[in-house]
Each structure stands twice: as structure tokens, then as C-alpha cells.
Design a protein around this motif. Structure first.
Motif, short mmCIF file in Angstrom:
data_model
loop_
_atom_site.label_atom_id
_atom_site.label_comp_id
_atom_site.label_asym_id
_atom_site.label_seq_id
_atom_site.Cartn_x
_atom_site.Cartn_y
_atom_site.Cartn_z
N THR A 15 0.84 -1.19 0.00
CA THR A 15 0.00 0.00 0.00
C THR A 15 0.88 1.24 0.00
OG1 THR A 15 -0.10 -0.04 2.38
CG2 THR A 15 -1.96 -0.99 1.21
N ILE A 17 2.27 4.62 -0.68
CA ILE A 17 1.50 5.78 -1.15
C ILE A 17 2.49 6.84 -1.61
CG2 ILE A 17 -0.56 5.37 0.19
CD1 ILE A 17 0.54 7.20 2.32
N ALA A 196 -5.01 8.21 0.39
CA ALA A 196 -3.80 9.04 0.56
C ALA A 196 -3.97 10.38 -0.14
CB ALA A 196 -2.59 8.29 0.02
N PHE A 363 -0.91 8.36 -6.81
CA PHE A 363 -1.03 7.51 -5.60
C PHE A 363 -1.30 6.08 -6.07
CE2 PHE A 363 -2.22 11.81 -4.71
CZ PHE A 363 -1.61 12.09 -3.49
N ASP A 366 -2.09 2.99 -3.54
CA ASP A 366 -2.84 3.27 -2.32
C ASP A 366 -4.07 2.36 -2.25
OD1 ASP A 366 -3.61 4.61 0.02
OD2 ASP A 366 -4.98 5.87 -1.12
#
Ligand SMILES: NC(=O)c1ccc[n+]([C@@H]2O[C@H](COP(=O)([O-])OP(=O)(O)OC[C@H]3O[C@@H](n4cnc5c(N)ncnc54)[C@H](O)[C@@H]3O)[C@@H](O)[C@H]2O)c1
Length: 417
Positions: A15, A17, A196, A363, A366
């Protein structure tokens, strides 16, 4: 929708970001499950939100598996559709997470789960049944689900899906009031708050002490594969503003605060108007949805926030194919924060004082659903988390109220058939 451009099962575990220009406003949701005791989870609803589908990246069971690893023990699955519940458990028992589901009983009702689990109650409850079966204090049909859960499991943390109800705002407010007086942690599934990109926007607003002047949100869904009749039927799912645009109404409130509901104005394009004729509805709407129960095709709404700022929402049932077209822009003195495609490839365009050139922030990896679940689980276990729970039941009721105000306003001004 093919949100994130890939099926949930194939979503990357990372994940990160840290797209270009991103400076890490929310921490990475932990990928390596932490060591610790077993975590007992009761799952309510064997449908898409909890177990995934091709429609989008939502799949809470996958996120709790990622977060908890072999500490996860699903101590019950509640669903009156027993074959559906059995099918999802059978599928889980073929995955790496099988140990979590090895002894999972199926319960037909929440009441049954409470009576069977009272001796060894769950730590967490995921409430992902349709909103018509919850969000009320009325016990007559057994749908006062939050109250039953809070009474039956006073120490459990409750994760409740949006929208909080399909009933009256007054009833939903009573549930909120009731829950505020209980010790249970409650988190509502407005996951875009955890994105994010959204957190980056909040950070820019805060760091520069900006007063939001306007929010402008547009959510145009791709309807060609949307075959749930309930969704197209206002008396069941309440229509697309209450059911779907709720995410963007919630984000608008998250950025600009409370709306003066007396100012909400709206117009719609209805199914019987020439621009509202859709050619690719994937079921027989003419025969399956009564005329006065059909949803608007486009809605445009404006309002004033209590701060003096203004808000605008457009929602459309207009695109074909699979991907939705969604964006939200926040304006403040000298600033334009434009978030494009928060579901698939979130990209934030920032224009600041001193330059007309926009900064672009990506992003790519994310996963707001994971950040949301990670926050919920950490807060339930430790009383704290790297980011706090961002949506309480009471706050979610205010979003619910806004979506109804928009629906009523558009029905007041619609061109009669
Ligand atoms: N946050 C998001 O992005 C997102 C995405 C999808 C769905 N949702 C929300 O999740 C909720 C569920 O949606 P879904 O797509 O999973 O629906 P679904 O129709 O796919 O599944 C719902 C399941 O709940 C079961 N059910 C019905 N009554 C029940 C009851 N009383 N107790 C327990 N289970 C019951 C049904 O049999 C069905 O299996 C809705 O509120 C929806 O808006 C949120």
C-alpha cells in the motif's frame, strides 16, 4: 466497476503511497501482520462488500486477512441466504487464509449469532448487510441491528457499511445517539476519507490554514453492467444519490464542514425525459421497476455550507463500459486541489499561489479500504491508531441527511411526466 483497474484478488499487497510528489501523509497500512492473540471476527452479510466481486475493489474479508494473518478467526457468518454464505466459506477454505474460516458457523440472523456467541463474543463485527436491514431503533422486524450488537457484544468494535440506513434520518439519528452512549468503537465505511490523495488535500488545507471556498464533485457511473434491480429501484436502495453519490457528499463534508440543509437546490434528468433514455440497461427495467420507482439519470445539486462556502455535486447514470468517471475539486484562496479518479488511478492536481503550473501527485498503490480496516483494527485493539477512525455513526448520519436533502430537492423541481 473495474476500480483500480484490476480485480480485488489481484490487488498488490503493497500500500505504498509514495507516488511522485507524495510526501506520505498517512502511514502505510501494515502489510506484515503483527504478532498477537487471535482476533475473533463476526461477519454480517456474505455479499460483495465483505467478500468481493468484479464490480470494484471492495472486499473487507481480504483486508482483514492481510491485516491479521493467521490471528484471524471468523467466528460466524450471518446471512439468511445460506447457500451464498456456504459458497463464500467454501471458496475461502481453498485459499491461504483457510485457517481463519475452518470452523466458521453460518447463522441466519444476528439474533442467532448473538445467542450462540455470547460465551465467547467477537472482538470485531463487520456489518455489511444491506442498509434496509439495519439503521433503526425499531425492534419489530428485528432490524435494530446496531442496538442488538451493542447489547449482545458490549466490548466488540463495530464496522458499519454506508449508507447507515434506508429509513428515516430521525431513526438513524436515534441509532447514532444510542451508540454514542455505548462503549463500542464504531467506524462507518466511508473509505475515501482514508485515501492518501484525500489526506494529502487535507494536509495542504491545514498547513496553509485555508478556508475552503467551494467543493465541486462529479460522479458519473458506468451503468452497463449494473444489474441489481434493487439499485435501480428507489423504494429499495433509495436512489443513486443516497446509495452511491453518498461517498462524494461525504467527502464534500469532510473538506468543507456541515451543510446548511435549507439551502440545498437540485435538478434531475428523469427516465421519461428524452436526455434520460438509456439504451444499455442490463435488465428489463420497463417490466421490473414501476415507473414512479425509477431512478434519475442525472442529478445536479448545489448548497451553502454553514461556513459560507458553497458546494456542488453532479451525479450521473450515463456511461457504458466499466470504469466510472469521478472527480472532486476543492477551491480556496490561491488554491485548486483537483482529485481525479479516486477509485482507479487517483491523481491529484494542485495549483498554488506563485505559479499557474499544476503539481501532479500520483497515488498508484494506495488502498483506502486497507487503511480504513487497519485503522479500525488497531483502534479496537490498542485504543489508538496512526490515523484516527475518520467516520463515526453520527457523522455518517449527517451525510445520509445531506443525500436525502438532495433527493427531495431534485424531486421537487423535476419536470412532471
Ligand atoms: N464502501 C463501498 O465502497 C461499498 C461497496 C459495496 C457495497 N457497499 C455497501 O455494503 C452494503 C452491502 O452491499 P453488498 O454490495 O455487499 O450487497 P450484496 O447484495 O452483494 O450482499 C448483501 C448480503 O447481505 C445478505 N443479507 C440480507 N439481509 C441480511 C440480514 N438481515 N443479515 C445479514 N445478511 C443479510 C444478503 O443475503 C446478501 O448476501 C450496502 O450498504 C452497500 O452500500 C459499500
Amino acid at each position: 466497476m473495474s476500480a483500480l483497474g484490476r480485480s480485488p484478488a489481484k490487488m498488490r499487497l503493497s500500500t505504498a503511497i509514495n507516488g511522485p510528489g507524495h510526501d506520505g501523509v498517512i502511514p502505510k497500512a501494515r502489510m506484515q501482520p503483527e504478532a498477537g492473540p487471535d482476533v475473533k471476527v463476526l461477519v454480517i452479510g456474505a455479499g460483495n462488500i465483505n467478500f468481493g466481486s468484479d464490480e470494484g475493489p471492495w472486499n473487507h474479508s481480504q483486508r482483514i486477512e492481510q491485516k491479521l494473518g493467521n490471528r484471524l478467526k471468523v467466528v460466524g457468518l450471518v446471512d439468511p441466504a445460506i447457500p451464498r454464505a456456504q459458497a463464500v466459506l467454501d471458496a475461502k477454505r481453498l485459499t491461504f487464509a483457510s485457517s481463519a474460516y475452518a470452523d466458521t458457523p453460518i447463522y441466519r440472523t444476528v439474533q442467532e449469532a448473538i445467542s450462540k456467541l455470547s460465551a465467547s463474543p467477537p472482538d470485531l463485527v463487520l456489518l455489511g448487510s444491506p442498509p434496509a436491514f439495519r439503521g433503526t431503533t425499531d425492534p419489530s422486524k428485528g432490524f435494530n441491528t446496531e442496538i442488538q450488537l451493542a447489547e449482545g457484544f458490549p466490548k466488540a468494535a463495530l464496522f458499519v457499511e454506508k449508507p447507515v440506513s434506508t429509513g428515516s434520518v430521525e431513526e438513524a439519528s436515534k441509532v447514532a445517539e444510542y451508540l454514542e452512549g455505548k462503549p463500542n468503537l464504531v467506524s462507518v465505511g466511508y473509505m475515501l476519507r482514508y485515501s492518501a490523495a484525500v489526506q494529502k488535500m487535507k494536509q495542504i488545507l491545514k498547513e496553509n490554514k485555508l478556508a475552503v471556498m467551494m467543493t465541486s464533485a462529479r460522479y458519473v457511473m458506468a451503468y452497463e453492467h449494473s444489474a441489481k434491480v434493487a439499485w435501480w429501484t428507489k423504494s429499495i436502495d433509495c436512489g443513486p444519490i443516497v446509495e452511491q453519490a453518498t461517498h462524494f457528499c461525504d467527502l464534500s463534508r469532510y473538506f468543507a464542514g456541515e451543510v446548511d440543509l435549507s439551502t440545498v437546490l437540485a435538478h434531475s434528468v428523469e427516465w421519461y425525459e428524452k436526455p434520460g433514455r438509456l439504451t444499455k440497461i442490463p435488465f428489463d427495467e420497463d417490466n421490473l421497476v414501476p415507473e414512479d420507482d425509477r431512478i434519475p439519470r442525472f442529478t445536479s445539486a448545489t448548497w451553502k455550507y454553514k461556513s459560507g462556502a458553497i458546494g456542488h455535486l453532479e451525479h450521473g447514470v450515463a456511461l457504458q463500459g466499466t470504469e466510472f468517471s469521478t472527480e472532486i475539486t476543492v477551491f480556496a484562496d490561491g488554491y485548486q486541489l483537483k482529485l481525479i479518479d479516486p477509485y482507479n488511478r487517483p491523481t491529484l492536481y494542485v495549483r498554488r499561489p506563485g505559479s499557474d503550473v499544476e503539481e501532479v501527485h500520483h497515488f498508484n498503490d494506495d488502498d483506502p479500504f486497507l487503511s480504513e480496516m487497519s485503522t479500525f483494527i488497531d483502534t479496537a485493539a490498542k485504543g489508538t491508531s496512526e490515523i484516527p477512525v475518520l467516520s463515526s455513526f453520527a457523522d455518517a448520519v449527517r451525510t445520509y441527511e445531506l443525500t436525502w436533502a438532495i433527493r427531495w430537492a431534485s424531486e421537487k423541481t423535476r419536470t412532471p411526466k
